[in-house]
Design a protein around this motif. Structure first.
Motif, PDB file in Angstrom:
ATOM      1  N   GLU A 260       0.831  -1.202   0.000  1.00 44.51           N
ATOM      2  CA  GLU A 260       0.000   0.000   0.000  1.00 44.51           C
ATOM      3  C   GLU A 260       0.866   1.252   0.000  1.00 44.51           C
ATOM      4  N   ALA A 261       0.358   2.302  -0.638  1.00 40.87           N
ATOM      5  CA  ALA A 261       1.026   3.612  -0.626  1.00 40.87           C
ATOM      6  C   ALA A 261      -0.043   4.693  -0.493  1.00 40.87           C
ATOM      7  N   TYR A 262      -0.002   5.430   0.626  1.00 43.29           N
ATOM      8  CA  TYR A 262      -0.985   6.484   0.887  1.00 43.29           C
ATOM      9  C   TYR A 262      -0.277   7.836   0.980  1.00 43.29           C
ATOM     10  N   PHE A 263      -0.916   8.866   0.440  1.00 45.49           N
ATOM     11  CA  PHE A 263      -0.357  10.215   0.481  1.00 45.49           C
ATOM     12  C   PHE A 263      -1.424  11.183   0.984  1.00 45.49           C
ATOM     13  N   ASP A 264      -1.045  12.010   1.976  1.00 43.85           N
ATOM     14  CA  ASP A 264      -1.941  13.025   2.536  1.00 43.85           C
ATOM     15  C   ASP A 264      -1.434  14.410   2.165  1.00 43.85           C
ATOM     16  N   VAL A 265      -2.249  15.165   1.421  1.00 45.08           N
ATOM     17  CA  VAL A 265      -1.929  16.558   1.099  1.00 45.08           C
ATOM     18  C   VAL A 265      -2.633  17.430   2.144  1.00 45.08           C
ATOM     19  N   VAL A 266      -1.853  18.045   3.032  1.00 44.72           N
ATOM     20  CA  VAL A 266      -2.418  18.836   4.135  1.00 44.72           C
ATOM     21  C   VAL A 266      -1.958  20.288   3.980  1.00 44.72           C
ATOM     22  N   GLU A 267      -2.927  21.202   3.896  1.00 50.97           N
ATOM     23  CA  GLU A 267      -2.607  22.626   3.753  1.00 50.97           C
ATOM     24  C   GLU A 267      -3.124  23.404   4.953  1.00 50.97           C
ATOM     25  N   GLU A 268      -2.299  24.328   5.426  1.00 46.40           N
ATOM     26  CA  GLU A 268      -2.646  25.176   6.569  1.00 46.40           C
ATOM     27  C   GLU A 268      -2.645  26.622   6.101  1.00 46.40           C
ATOM     28  N   ILE A 269      -3.777  27.308   6.281  1.00 42.21           N
ATOM     29  CA  ILE A 269      -3.880  28.687   5.796  1.00 42.21           C
ATOM     30  C   ILE A 269      -3.711  29.671   6.953  1.00 42.21           C
TER      31      ILE A 269
ATOM     32  N   SER B 267     -12.116  42.255   3.668  1.00 47.10           N
ATOM     33  CA  SER B 267     -11.004  42.216   2.709  1.00 47.10           C
ATOM     34  C   SER B 267      -9.797  41.514   3.328  1.00 47.10           C
ATOM     35  N   THR B 268      -9.022  40.855   2.465  1.00 47.41           N
ATOM     36  CA  THR B 268      -7.853  40.111   2.930  1.00 47.41           C
ATOM     37  C   THR B 268      -6.649  41.038   3.044  1.00 47.41           C
ATOM     38  N   ILE B 269      -6.093  41.135   4.232  1.00 52.91           N
ATOM     39  CA  ILE B 269      -4.871  41.920   4.432  1.00 52.91           C
ATOM     40  C   ILE B 269      -3.664  41.092   4.034  1.00 52.91           C
ATOM     41  N   THR B 270      -3.621  39.859   4.500  1.00 52.58           N
ATOM     42  CA  THR B 270      -2.536  38.953   4.126  1.00 52.58           C
ATOM     43  C   THR B 270      -3.053  37.527   4.179  1.00 52.58           C
ATOM     44  N   ALA B 271      -2.555  36.689   3.294  1.00 56.57           N
ATOM     45  CA  ALA B 271      -2.960  35.281   3.283  1.00 56.57           C
ATOM     46  C   ALA B 271      -1.862  34.450   2.633  1.00 56.57           C
ATOM     47  N   GLU B 272      -1.559  33.326   3.241  1.00 56.23           N
ATOM     48  CA  GLU B 272      -0.593  32.402   2.643  1.00 56.23           C
ATOM     49  C   GLU B 272      -0.894  30.995   3.118  1.00 56.23           C
ATOM     50  N   ILE B 273      -0.417  30.030   2.347  1.00 61.51           N
ATOM     51  CA  ILE B 273      -0.678  28.624   2.635  1.00 61.51           C
ATOM     52  C   ILE B 273       0.648  27.894   2.840  1.00 61.51           C
ATOM     53  N   GLN B 274       0.724  27.148   3.942  1.00 65.20           N
ATOM     54  CA  GLN B 274       1.841  26.235   4.168  1.00 65.20           C
ATOM     55  C   GLN B 274       1.301  24.827   3.938  1.00 65.20           C
ATOM     56  N   GLY B 275       1.917  24.102   3.019  1.00 63.01           N
ATOM     57  CA  GLY B 275       1.411  22.763   2.699  1.00 63.01           C
ATOM     58  C   GLY B 275       2.466  21.689   2.869  1.00 63.01           C
ATOM     59  N   VAL B 276       2.004  20.471   3.133  1.00 64.17           N
ATOM     60  CA  VAL B 276       2.904  19.315   3.217  1.00 64.17           C
ATOM     61  C   VAL B 276       2.249  18.135   2.514  1.00 64.17           C
ATOM     62  N   ILE B 277       3.086  17.217   2.044  1.00 62.38           N
ATOM     63  CA  ILE B 277       2.595  15.926   1.560  1.00 62.38           C
ATOM     64  C   ILE B 277       3.245  14.863   2.421  1.00 62.38           C
TER      65      ILE B 277
ATOM     66  N   ASP C 298       5.615  26.608  -4.470  1.00 62.93           N
ATOM     67  CA  ASP C 298       6.690  27.587  -4.346  1.00 62.93           C
ATOM     68  C   ASP C 298       7.467  27.265  -3.068  1.00 62.93           C
ATOM     69  N   ASP C 299       8.742  27.620  -3.059  1.00 65.10           N
ATOM     70  CA  ASP C 299       9.549  27.457  -1.851  1.00 65.10           C
ATOM     71  C   ASP C 299       9.442  26.020  -1.336  1.00 65.10           C
ATOM     72  N   VAL C 300       9.761  25.048  -2.206  1.00 62.50           N
ATOM     73  CA  VAL C 300       9.550  23.630  -1.896  1.00 62.50           C
ATOM     74  C   VAL C 300      10.760  23.047  -1.168  1.00 62.50           C
ATOM     75  N   SER C 301      10.484  22.229  -0.151  1.00 60.57           N
ATOM     76  CA  SER C 301      11.536  21.511   0.579  1.00 60.57           C
ATOM     77  C   SER C 301      11.250  20.019   0.461  1.00 60.57           C
TER      78      SER C 301
ATOM     79  N   LEU D  52       7.378  16.142   1.034  1.00 60.39           N
ATOM     80  CA  LEU D  52       7.781  17.525   0.740  1.00 60.39           C
ATOM     81  C   LEU D  52       6.914  18.495   1.531  1.00 60.39           C
ATOM     82  N   SER D  53       7.412  19.706   1.664  1.00 60.63           N
ATOM     83  CA  SER D  53       6.625  20.820   2.208  1.00 60.63           C
ATOM     84  C   SER D  53       6.743  21.974   1.222  1.00 60.63           C
TER      85      SER D  53
END
Length: 420
Positions: free
Chosen positions: A178-187, A196-206, A229-232, A260-261
């Motif tokens: 089995e191979a499972y992958f979770d794409v989790v994004e934190e806003i 109105s949005t003053i600032t917004a960004e998403i930090q994501g991981v797999i 963007d800015d992938v680790s 990755l993140s």
């Protein structure tokens, strides 16, 4: 490199220390404690603190500060990455990385730190290698060690240590592949009073959980890889192929690992999933204030917003509250002035609201603070950035594995301001 490591709890007590070269006095942490006192929030402590003879480099995870002591200049991100590895290893071994778990497994903690650093330099940091060197603690193994006086340290050199793929042990076998992958994004977002949005960004991981026999070679492709963007990456990813084709090609570690993140910071790519309508007013000379708050889904791509929790630090002049929630339950602490509203799942047909009055100190002047509204939520089966996995292929082995992809979005620091 790293001379010493101190673990500091939320009360400011050093509950564990480890030295690799010479013993460094605990008094060096006084510089860290001074910075901690100056910081408005626990996470605002500077990650790098210079002292007359040392550098203190720290990370905050699970309400524990991991403070490394360095005597010469080194790239700080190198040390920070290592400290995160230490935390992830503790979590992998003990299930949680808390002060209680570390104290309960203090022998294993010292054995792990001894293997992860050699004379102050990183040595074995991959989970597969560490688990062959030091067996994870179990109740049975603890009882046997107590009776026989043996330790969790393995007797043989890990097979992966001498391999060209050090993150994967050899001879892996599974009956169910089995191979499972979770794409989790934190806003993280700040919204003003008008919405109105003053600032917004998403930090994501797999995050991946791969249980495959042999030495599989996987490729993972995306429908829209340019979003990232800015992938680790995990060291297993072939970076040259990612640069050329935007495809993730890798031989995976065995078990759980972070593939990755990434970071999405472009405002036009970050959709705000919920909106807040609020009206908190205080009248001059009155002992009453008005509190009104309504939540609703905004751009959730048809997915439900659940596990919603709203909190706000009300002004010091508020003595008590008398509020009526249309959904969920709310609490107000008269001492800390913290208002918490556990909403649950938002029903788009009947939006949840919290309305009522606030009691103020009689004769006191009108509170001048503008409290912020902090919102926590989860959206299952949705990646807010729009990132979507196209396909997962396997080479090098003849069996056909079971594959699964899951998506989730959750709130990080999501705040609504009461004044523009």
């Amino acid at each position: 490199m790293i001379h010493s490591l101190f673990l500091v709890n939320s009360s400011g007590d050093i509950f564990l220390e480890k030295h690799w070269k010479s013993v460094v006095s605990r008094s060096v942490c006084d510089y860290f404690f001074e910075a901690q006192e100056r910081a408005s929030e626990p996470e605002n402590v500077p990650p790098v603190i210079p002292t007359p003879h040392h550098y203190l480099i720290s990370v905050l995870r699970h309400r524990i500060y991991f403070v490394a002591v360095i005597q010469s200049e080194v790239p700080p991100l190198f040390v920070i990455e290592f400290l995160h590895r230490v935390v992830d290893t503790f979590q992998d071994y003990f299930g949680v990385c808390t002060e209680a778990a570390i104290k309960d497994n203090v022998v294993v903690v010292y054995e792990l730190l001894e293997e992860m650093l050699d004379n102050g330099f990183p040595l074995a940091t991959e989970s597969n290698i560490l688990k062959e060197l030091i067996k994870p603690p179990t109740i049975l193994r603890t009882v046997v060690n107590t009776i026989t006086g043996s330790t969790n340290v393995g007797e043989q050199l890990p097979t992966g240590q001498l391999s060209v793929v050090p993150w994967r042990r050899t001879g892996v076998k599974y009956t169910n592949n089995e191979a499972y992958f979770d794409v989790v994004e934190e806003i993280d977002a700040i919204i003003d009073k008008s919405g109105s949005t003053i600032t917004a960004e998403i930090q994501g991981v797999i995050d991946a959980c791969v249980k495959l026999t042999g030495m599989p070679d996987l490729t993972l492709s995306f429908m829209n890889p340019r979003l990232l963007d800015d992938v680790s990456f995990h060291p297993c990813v072939r970076f040259k192929r990612w640069e050329a084709e935007r495809i993730l090609s890798f031989i995976p570690p065995d078990g759980n690992f972070r593939l990755l993140s990434y970071h999405v910071s472009s405002q036009n790519l970050v959709a705000i999933p919920v909106y807040v309508k609020h009206n908190i007013t205080f009248r001059e000379g009155s002992s009453q204030g008005r509190f009104e708050l309504t939540l609703g889904p905004k751009q959730t791509m048809g997915k439900g917003v659940e596990a919603v929790l709203v909190s706000s630090q009300l002004p010091r002049g508020v003595l008590n509250t008398n509020l009526n929630p249309t959904q969920g339950t709310y609490t107000f602490d008269p001492v800390t002035k913290l208002l918490s509203w556990d909403v649950g799942k938002i029903n788009p047909q009947k939006l949840p609201s919290l309305k009522g009055s606030m009691s103020l100190q009689a004769g006191a002047s009108k509170p001048d603070e503008n409290p912020t509204i902090n919102i926590q939520f989860k959206i299952q089966q949705s990646a807010l950035s729009g990132l979507k996995v196209n396909r997962l292929d396997m080479y090098g082995e003849k069996y056909k594995p079971f594959k699964g992809i899951k998506y989730m979005t959750k709130a990080g620091k999501f705040q609504a301001l009461l004044s523009n």
